[in-house]
Design a protein around this motif. Structure first.
Motif, mmCIF file in Angstrom:
data_model
loop_
_atom_site.group_PDB
_atom_site.id
_atom_site.type_symbol
_atom_site.label_atom_id
_atom_site.label_comp_id
_atom_site.label_asym_id
_atom_site.label_seq_id
_atom_site.Cartn_x
_atom_site.Cartn_y
_atom_site.Cartn_z
ATOM 1 N N ASP A 35 0.822 -1.218 0.000
ATOM 2 C CA ASP A 35 0.000 0.000 0.000
ATOM 3 C C ASP A 35 0.856 1.268 0.000
ATOM 4 O O ASP A 35 0.673 2.167 0.823
ATOM 5 N N ASP A 40 2.576 4.886 -0.384
ATOM 6 C CA ASP A 40 2.269 6.282 -0.689
ATOM 7 C C ASP A 40 3.589 7.034 -0.722
ATOM 8 O O ASP A 40 4.462 6.797 0.122
ATOM 9 N N ALA A 50 -2.233 1.708 4.851
ATOM 10 C CA ALA A 50 -2.570 2.593 3.727
ATOM 11 C C ALA A 50 -2.537 4.079 4.062
ATOM 12 O O ALA A 50 -3.536 4.777 3.942
ATOM 13 N N ASP A 80 -8.189 3.202 3.324
ATOM 14 C CA ASP A 80 -7.572 3.540 2.031
ATOM 15 C C ASP A 80 -7.834 4.976 1.584
ATOM 16 O O ASP A 80 -8.337 5.223 0.479
ATOM 17 N N HIS A 96 -7.000 8.776 0.213
ATOM 18 C CA HIS A 96 -6.075 9.462 -0.697
ATOM 19 C C HIS A 96 -6.543 10.895 -0.869
ATOM 20 O O HIS A 96 -7.730 11.153 -1.094
ATOM 21 N N GLU A 147 -11.021 -0.539 -4.270
ATOM 22 C CA GLU A 147 -10.307 0.077 -3.148
ATOM 23 C C GLU A 147 -9.079 0.809 -3.659
ATOM 24 O O GLU A 147 -8.831 0.889 -4.865
ATOM 25 N N ALA A 148 -8.308 1.377 -2.714
ATOM 26 C CA ALA A 148 -7.025 2.022 -3.028
ATOM 27 C C ALA A 148 -7.154 3.092 -4.112
ATOM 28 O O ALA A 148 -6.424 3.078 -5.107
ATOM 29 N N TYR A 164 -7.681 2.720 -9.283
ATOM 30 C CA TYR A 164 -8.126 1.984 -8.103
ATOM 31 C C TYR A 164 -7.719 0.528 -8.252
ATOM 32 O O TYR A 164 -7.264 0.101 -9.331
ATOM 33 N N SER A 165 -7.882 -0.246 -7.179
ATOM 34 C CA SER A 165 -7.607 -1.679 -7.234
ATOM 35 C C SER A 165 -8.901 -2.462 -7.120
ATOM 36 O O SER A 165 -9.865 -1.993 -6.503
ATOM 37 N N HIS A 188 -2.744 -1.711 -5.312
ATOM 38 C CA HIS A 188 -2.700 -0.676 -4.269
ATOM 39 C C HIS A 188 -1.465 0.207 -4.460
ATOM 40 O O HIS A 188 -0.427 0.030 -3.861
ATOM 41 N N THR A 191 0.498 4.073 -5.935
ATOM 42 C CA THR A 191 0.609 5.518 -5.932
ATOM 43 C C THR A 191 1.388 5.902 -7.187
ATOM 44 O O THR A 191 1.914 5.037 -7.886
ATOM 45 N N TYR A 198 3.689 0.208 -6.625
ATOM 46 C CA TYR A 198 2.620 -0.696 -6.234
ATOM 47 C C TYR A 198 3.213 -1.891 -5.499
ATOM 48 O O TYR A 198 4.429 -2.114 -5.519
#
Length: 302
Positions: free
Chosen positions: A14, A16, A70, A118, A120, A178-179, A193-194, A237, A239, A253
């Motif tokens: 996850d 970032d 996350a 999750d 952002h 998600e993500a 997204y995932s 997941h 960035t 990822y």
């Protein structure tokens, strides 16, 4: 070194990334053990990472005792704001330094009665910030809202559901969107997204297109734009970050440990390119997942 090879960092998921003053700061989920908070790593090239310890630690100053997942960190008005998941609730902490320590100005989860994960943060060209996150409303469903001017809460009246699982690849071992991560390109909003359960072989990355930051969004027919291969399992997941010289876009990822085990997950990076589809609409091409040597990010210091 002129090349790198995935994965670039072990025992993280996850990811970032914050790019600030010539350095990258990575805030991941730790997958091999519970560390009591959120760790931070630093790099100058997106490939070689130094462990800098725990940036946010649960306890008297930050809500939560387990399930630290996350994170998302942005710079705002001279401070750094971290949104993190703890015990399936969203929390917000701040720091004067990207290395931390991050501390909650308002102790407790954003919505105590509602499970959310999750998060952002996306800041539009006009300075308005938005929070994208997941609620468990008939599976894992992506929601969004405007952030308050201080970015420590959301404008509840702007809350809207954006994406719920609908395409077959998103429904393996669970109905999951998600993500979320937002990119803006030539006036279009590209919500990535995932989909599917994170431990599923079908876990990957999808794309939805909108004309406004709060939608509506339409999922792309090319989905998933990043998916597993015989050599790489469970990529997702993610960035995005620009190369050190700003000329190349990279997706960062996590991938599964191997074909039969999701954990401990590992981080990989690959190039991403904006393009147009057959109808002239926007699309995003991911040149991965790769497992062979790749050129170092442009502008990486030697």
């Amino acid at each position: 070194m002129s090349t790198y090879q995935n994965p670039v960092l072990a025992n993280v998921a996850d990811p970032d990334v914050l790019q600030f003053q010539g350095q990258y700061y990575l805030y991941p989920t730790t997958t091999d053990k519970e560390v009591g908070g959120i760790k931070v790593y630093t790099s100058r090239d997106l490939v070689h990472w130094q462990d800098r310890g725990v940036a946010m630690r649960g306890g008297d100053q930050n809500w939560g005792t387990r399930g630290f997942w996350a994170p998302d960190v942005t710079e705002f008005d001279g401070q750094f704001i971290m949104t993190y998941t703890a015990e399936e609730h969203l929390c917000i902490a701040v720091s004067d330094d990207p290395l931390g320590p991050f501390v909650q100005p308002i102790f407790g989860p954003l919505h105590p009665a509602t499970k959310e994960i999750d998060a952002h943060v996306f800041v539009d060209d006009d300075g308005q910030a938005y929070l994208y996150f997941v609620r468990f409303t008939g599976g894992n469903v992506i929601w969004a809202a405007q952030l308050t001017p201080d970015r420590l809460g959301i404008e509840e009246e702007t809350l809207v559901e954006l994406l719920r699982p609908s395409q077959p690849w998103e429904k393996q071992m669970g109905d999951v969107n998600e993500a979320p991560f937002m990119l803006k390109h030539e006036g279009h909003y590209l919500l990535t997204y995932s989909g599917s359960h994170f431990a599923s072989p079908s876990y990957g990355v999808g794309l939805a297109i909108g004309e406004k930051p709060l939608g509506p969004f339409v999922k792309h027919s090319d989905n998933p734009i990043l998916h597993g291969t015989e050599l790489v399992h469970g990529p997702g997941h993610h960035t995005f970050a620009w190369s050190p010289d700003g000329s190349e876009l990279f997706i960062l990822y996590h991938v599964h440990a191997d074909a039969t085990h999701a954990n401990p997950r590992k981080m990989a990076i690959d190039r991403a390119v904006f393009a147009n589809d057959a109808n002239g609409g926007p699309r995003l091409i991911i040149n991965g997942p790769t497992s062979a040597p790749q050129p170092m990010p442009a502008g990486a210091p030697q």
